[in-house]
Design an enzyme around this catalytic site. Structure first.
Site, short mmCIF file in Angstrom:
data_model
loop_
_atom_site.label_atom_id
_atom_site.label_comp_id
_atom_site.label_asym_id
_atom_site.label_seq_id
_atom_site.Cartn_x
_atom_site.Cartn_y
_atom_site.Cartn_z
N GLU A 1 0.83 -1.21 0.00
CA GLU A 1 0.00 0.00 0.00
C GLU A 1 0.86 1.26 0.00
O GLU A 1 1.83 1.37 0.74
CB GLU A 1 -0.90 0.01 1.25
CG GLU A 1 -1.83 1.20 1.31
CD GLU A 1 -2.68 1.22 2.58
OE1 GLU A 1 -3.53 2.12 2.71
OE2 GLU A 1 -2.49 0.34 3.43
N GLU B 1 -11.79 2.89 2.91
CA GLU B 1 -10.98 2.92 4.13
C GLU B 1 -11.07 4.35 4.68
O GLU B 1 -10.14 5.14 4.59
CB GLU B 1 -9.53 2.54 3.85
CG GLU B 1 -8.74 2.32 5.14
CD GLU B 1 -7.27 2.03 4.88
OE1 GLU B 1 -6.73 1.15 5.57
OE2 GLU B 1 -6.68 2.68 4.02
#
Length: 248
Positions: free
Chosen positions: A130, A228
């Site tokens: 990520e 998220e």
């Protein structure tokens, strides 16, 4: 990050009831059996507990806890396990901050990630790397930008190591999101989103998510898009705003 007023297992159940997949962070603090019993389908979980990509001890810790994470992933059948450029503490800050990385660090990072990809292949699970922003949430994190993660994942060249392309972080650090998803598309394992500023659901900030959704549709992207982000108010309204933004 949504339904935070509920106990954790009930959060998972509520998200599942609304028709969404579920993602979790640190699995070591969760009752995985109870999560599995909710019937929820899981999309991703944290794929390590400690370690880094470049030091000998850090790489060994990363690999060791990645193996533990693979065992945990079996319980909830999570297909993807997420990594960062270095270990993060409970506040999302790097355990050992770095302001720069050397050429030798890049080589070491690729070699560590090659070993991670081999673990993923052995267990039939995909690790994702990520990108993070260093301006607001994760200062001092090495290999943080989308440009960095694209370079690392591309250098490894394994279907068992993909990008977790987080557009919230990319908007803060780099911008130009439609060009970014177009460039990164062959390496993407998942896309995460939240609006900027505030890290909340689409429609609360500056990102044109319907335009991104159209671009992803035109590109033929069929993977996961995950929220998220925190709910700005009612969590049901927040996840429905997310659903609406990515419904073509």
């Amino acid at each position: 990050m949504t339904f935070t007023e509920l106990p954790f297992v009930e959060r998972v159940g509520r998200i599942h009831e609304l028709g969404f997949l579920v993602e979790i962070w640190d699995w070591s603090t969760k009752d995985l059996g109870a999560l599995a019993a909710t019937g929820a389908a899981f999309s991703s979980m944290t794929g390590y507990l400690q370690g880094d990509l470049t030091t000998e001890d850090g790489a060994q810790a990363l690999l060791s806890t990645a193996e533990q994470s693979l065992v945990a992933a079996e319980i909830i059948d999570s297909p993807r396990l997420n990594l960062h450029g270095t270990g993060l503490d409970g506040r999302g800050l790097p355990v050992v901050p770095r302001t720069s990385v050397s050429g030798a660090d890049w080589v070491a990072a690729v070699r560590t990630l090659e070993r991670i990809a081999a673990l993923g292949e052995k267990h039939g699970r995909v690790f994702t790397l990520e990108n993070l922003n260093t301006a607001v949430d994760h200062p001092g994190t090495p290999f943080a930008t989308a440009k960095d993660t694209i370079a690392l994942v591309g250098a490894v060249g394994s279907p068992y190591l993909r990008l977790n392309l987080d557009l919230y972080h990319a908007q803060i650090g780099e911008g130009n999101l439609i060009d970014l998803v177009t460039t990164a598309l062959p390496l993407i394992g998942e896309i995460q989103v939240a609006d900027v500023p505030g890290r909340r659901e689409p429609g609360t900030g500056e990102i044109n998510f319907p335009a991104i959704a159209r671009a992803l549709g035109d590109l033929g992207y069929e993977g996961v898009v995950a929220l998220e982000g925190w709910a700005s108010g009612d969590p049901v309204a927040a996840v429905e705003a997310f659903r609406s933004a990515f419904t073509l």
